[in-house]
Motif scaffolding. Structure first.
Motif, PDB file in Angstrom:
ATOM      1  N   UNK A   1       0.837  -1.186   0.000  1.00 17.31           N
ATOM      2  CA  UNK A   1       0.000   0.000   0.000  1.00 17.31           C
ATOM      3  C   UNK A   1       0.880   1.247   0.000  1.00 17.31           C
ATOM      4  N   UNK A   2       0.534   2.237  -0.814  1.00 23.53           N
ATOM      5  CA  UNK A   2       1.308   3.474  -0.875  1.00 23.53           C
ATOM      6  C   UNK A   2       1.117   4.260   0.411  1.00 23.53           C
ATOM      7  N   UNK A   3       2.226   4.694   0.989  1.00 26.29           N
ATOM      8  CA  UNK A   3       2.190   5.439   2.235  1.00 26.29           C
ATOM      9  C   UNK A   3       2.905   6.778   2.069  1.00 26.29           C
ATOM     10  N   UNK A   4       2.480   7.540   1.082  1.00 22.63           N
ATOM     11  CA  UNK A   4       3.072   8.849   0.845  1.00 22.63           C
ATOM     12  C   UNK A   4       2.315   9.908   1.643  1.00 22.63           C
ATOM     13  N   UNK A   5       3.040  10.672   2.432  1.00 25.49           N
ATOM     14  CA  UNK A   5       2.459  11.739   3.258  1.00 25.49           C
ATOM     15  C   UNK A   5       2.984  13.074   2.732  1.00 25.49           C
ATOM     16  N   UNK A   6       2.074  13.973   2.427  1.00 27.12           N
ATOM     17  CA  UNK A   6       2.442  15.314   1.965  1.00 27.12           C
ATOM     18  C   UNK A   6       2.233  16.303   3.108  1.00 27.12           C
ATOM     19  N   UNK A   7       3.262  17.103   3.366  1.00 26.35           N
ATOM     20  CA  UNK A   7       3.229  18.055   4.467  1.00 26.35           C
ATOM     21  C   UNK A   7       3.546  19.455   3.952  1.00 26.35           C
ATOM     22  N   UNK A   8       2.702  20.408   4.325  1.00 30.00           N
ATOM     23  CA  UNK A   8       2.993  21.820   4.063  1.00 30.00           C
ATOM     24  C   UNK A   8       2.899  22.557   5.397  1.00 30.00           C
ATOM     25  N   UNK A   9       4.060  22.883   5.948  1.00 32.31           N
ATOM     26  CA  UNK A   9       4.118  23.526   7.259  1.00 32.31           C
ATOM     27  C   UNK A   9       3.621  24.969   7.173  1.00 32.31           C
ATOM     28  N   UNK A  10       2.922  25.394   8.214  1.00 34.60           N
ATOM     29  CA  UNK A  10       2.525  26.791   8.299  1.00 34.60           C
ATOM     30  C   UNK A  10       3.726  27.626   8.737  1.00 34.60           C
TER      31      UNK A  10
END
Length: 206
Positions: A1-10
Motif C-alpha cells: 500500500x502506498x504510504x506517501x504523506x504530503x506536508x505543508x508547514x505553516x
C-alpha cells in the motif's frame, strides 16, 4: 500500500503557553487511508516550560516523529521547512483609567507634534499670505483658510492609514501595514536564523 504523506508547514502560529500542538494544527497534510491518526499526533508539548517567546520547529523533527510511527512511509515536504511558534500568556484586561491615560498621552503628544511642525514651517504666515493672495487683504487669523486646512489634515490622515476606527476604507494596504509586514518578515527571519531551539525538548515521544 502506498504510504506517501504530503506536508505543508505553516509559516507562523501563535499559541498559549502550556498548550500542545497537533500535526493537523501546524501543517496541512495529505495522508493515505489508514494514517488519519497523524492529524492528532502531538508534535509540540511541554510549552509551559518555555521561558522565551519563540520556538522554531524544524520539519526534520516532524519527519522523525512520523517515521517513528510509520517507518516505511514516504514523506514529501512542500513549502516552508520550519514553523515559528510565538508563545503568549493570558493578559488581564487593562483598567479603563489606564486606557484613558494612554489615549490622552497619545492625543496630546500628536497634537504637540503637529503644532511644532506648523511653527517650524511658518504655517500661520503661509495661511495669511494665501488669504492676502485670494482677497487682497491682510488678516492675522484667516479662518476661511485654516479651518478647511485642519479638516483636510484629519481627512488626509484617515486616507493615509486607510482606517476609520476599526473599519477599513478599501482593500489596499496602508503604508503602515506594509512597514509592519516587512518588520514581521525581518523578525521571522531573525528568529529562524538565531533562535533555532532544540524542539525535541518540547515533543512527546510516540
Amino acid at each position: 500500500m502506498e504510504k506517501t504523506v504530503y506536508i505543508q508547514m505553516k509559516h507562523r502560529l501563535t499559541i498559549q503557553k502550556g498548550a500542545s500542538v497537533k500535526l493537523g494544527d501546524m501543517a496541512q497534510i495529505i495522508v493515505p487511508e489508514g494514517m488519519n491518526n497523524l492529524y492528532e499526533m502531538v508534535v509540540l508539548s511541554n510549552t509551559s516550560e518555555v521561558e522565551k517567546k519563540f520556538i522554531v520547529l524544524d520539519v526534520m523533527n516532524v519527519i522523525n516523529k512520523i517515521k517513528s510511527r510509520y517507518p516505511d512511509s514516504d514523506i514529501q515536504v512542500i513549502g516552508p521547512s520550519e514553523t515559528i511558534f510565538e508563545i503568549t500568556e493570558k493578559r488581564k484586561t487593562a483598567p479603563f483609567l489606564l486606557f484613558v491615560l494612554v489615549w490622552l498621552l497619545l492625543f496630546v503628544g500628536s497634537g504637540l507634534a503637529i503644532m511644532n511642525f506648523h511653527e517650524e514651517t511658518s504655517m500661520q504666515a503661509m495661511h495669511q499670505k494665501i488669504y492676502w493672495m485670494m482677497t487682497g487683504k491682510m488678516n492675522t487669523t484667516p479662518y476661511i483658510v485654516q479651518i478647511p486646512y485642519s479638516l483636510g489634515l484629519g481627512l488626509g490622515m484617515i486616507l493615509f492609514f486607510n482606517h476609520l476606527f476599526k473599519k477599513r476604507i478599501n482593500e489596499e494596504p496602508s503604508p503602515l501595514e506594509i512597514e509592519m509586514f516587512n518588520y514581521q518578515q525581518d523578525l521571522d527571519q531573525y528568529v529562524v536564523l538565531n533562535k533555532h531551539k532544540e524542539s525535541t525538548k518540547y515533543s512527546d515521544d510516540y
